[in-house]
Design a protein around this motif. Structure first.
Motif: not given
Length: 413
Positions: A151-159, A178-179, A185-192
């Motif tokens: 659920e902390a995905l925003p932090t990882y995209q920042t990295m 960038a794509q 990120t879009a695929e990882e978002n489903r996990h949380g």
């Protein structure tokens, strides 16, 4: 990249150097410790924000050069290669699974009455709860810990966006790097999302405490004290994705053994995503090893020797005492086999073999020292993991408490 903890091999020095400028003297150093429950408290405290601002000679020394322009140029030159070799690993949205596919449907289908839909949803939730009823608390703790880090995905995209040459500078760039970052990120978002909803419906955990933990982790962030090196980021991504694949896979296997087929299927789907993402970062790293073997082997040695930030290291439920929440979570994961020091040894050996590190030629003096160091790591890690296992077997078991499971306790060593 969700992530489970990445079991960490550290060098004797706490000095952080740019991966392409590795100290020659440290290239011969061994492993001072393996990141496992026996040492997790030391490492967790060592890499806190407070430590980073400690007084001279008592804290972390940052001695980092800017990212060499040749590294940035190499990464930028790979956009075409990324389009052909990494982007195909991302699944088109119309073909992707969604969290809705694994959970009881709460809305009426066409031609179905509200009462019928509610009855079907209630029955589905009852079946889900029946399946999870036999899952031990230890597995639930690992599941929650994995979900919180997802659920902390925003932090990882920042990295990812800190990586020079491979970031998404506009936020909607059409460049392949960038794509990849946005698609990943879009695929990882489903996990949380999926794990969060499953846990909510299960009735087995204190969701408010879980949500507080997610809130804290996003506020606390993730320590990114290393340079914005694209080489480091690529290697780091490969290691973290494989670690996560292993963690979710083991969690699903254990859930299935205790009768929760739905959770086993969920963890399997997430693990499959992580495996594809690992393939992308592994391919990218392999390509960089071909283009710049000296720079990459020094970057790999840096990742192995230096600080690898565990994504969930700064998680907190607001009730941390003498032992942090991450330390307790890690200890449980080690004990039940969700992710262990042995897994880490296998992981290091896998990448040393996959990237043919032992076969690299034409290296500089620093590169050869890095090569020797990295190739010697797997047996050292295994010996240290075995010693840690033997010490744990001789120690008395103890219990640790988790607010996630209504302050119940679970056994660790």
């Amino acid at each position: 990249m969700a992530m489970a903890m990445l079991w960490l091999a550290t060098g004797a020095s706490a000095k952080l150097c740019f991966p392409g400028k590795m100290d020659a003297s440290s290239g011969r150093g061994g492993i001072s410790r393996i990141f496992c429950p026996a040492h997790s408290r030391t490492l967790a405290r060592r890499w806190t924000a407070a430590a980073a601002t400690a007084a001279p000679n008592g804290g972390i020394h940052l001695d980092c050069a800017p990212v060499p322009p040749e590294q940035v140029e190499i990464i930028q030159s790979m956009n075409g290669w990324v389009a052909e070799n990494m982007l195909p690993l991302l699944v088109p949205v119309d073909s992707s699974w969604q969290p809705h596919d694994f959970l009881p449907c709460s809305t009426p289908a066409p031609g179905v009455s509200e009462a019928e839909a509610l009855a079907a949803f209630t029955e589905g939730v009852a079946e889900l709860r029946e399946g999870v009823a036999g899952v031990p608390d230890e597995i639930l703790v690992c599941l929650v810990g994995n979900m919180v880090t997802e659920e902390a995905l925003p932090t990882y995209q920042t990295m990812g966006n800190r990586s020079e040459g491979g970031s998404d500078e506009s936020g909607a760039s059409s460049l392949p790097w960038a794509q990849w970052l946005r698609g990943w990120t879009a695929e990882e978002n489903r996990h949380g999302d999926l794990l969060n909803r499953y846990l909510y419906l299960s009735g087995r955990v204190d969701m408010r405490q879980v949500e507080i933990t997610v809130h804290h982790l996003l506020r606390n962030g993730m320590e990114m004290l290393v340079p914005n090196s694209p080489y480091h980021s690529m290697i780091y991504g490969a290691f973290q994705e494989r670690a996560t694949f292993i963690s979710h896979g083991h969690t699903g296997r254990l859930a299935g053994q205790h009768g929760d087929k739905a959770l086993a299927k969920i963890c399997g789907a997430i693990a499959a995503d992580e495996r594809r993402h690992e393939a992308g970062y592994t391919r990218g790293s392999a390509k960089l090893f071909q283009v710049d073997p000296d720079g990459m082997v020094r970057a790999l040695a840096y990742v192995m020797r230096g600080k690898v930030t565990m994504p969930g290291l700064l998680m907190s439920d607001g009730r941390d005492g003498g032992e942090t929440l991450f330390e307790r979570f890690s200890a449980v994961a080690e004990r039940i086999g969700v992710y262990s020091a042995r897994d880490y040894g296998d992981l290091v050996e896998h990448f040393v073999r996959r990237w043919r590190v032992a076969e690299l030629t034409g290296l500089s003096g620093e590169g050869r020292r890095a090569q020797e160091y990295v190739c010697g790591l797997p047996p050292k890690i295994r010996r240290m993991a075995e010693l840690a296992h033997q010490r744990a077997a001789r120690s008395e078991s103890r219990t640790v408490q988790f607010s996630w499971i209504f302050d119940r306790s679970v056994m660790v060593r």
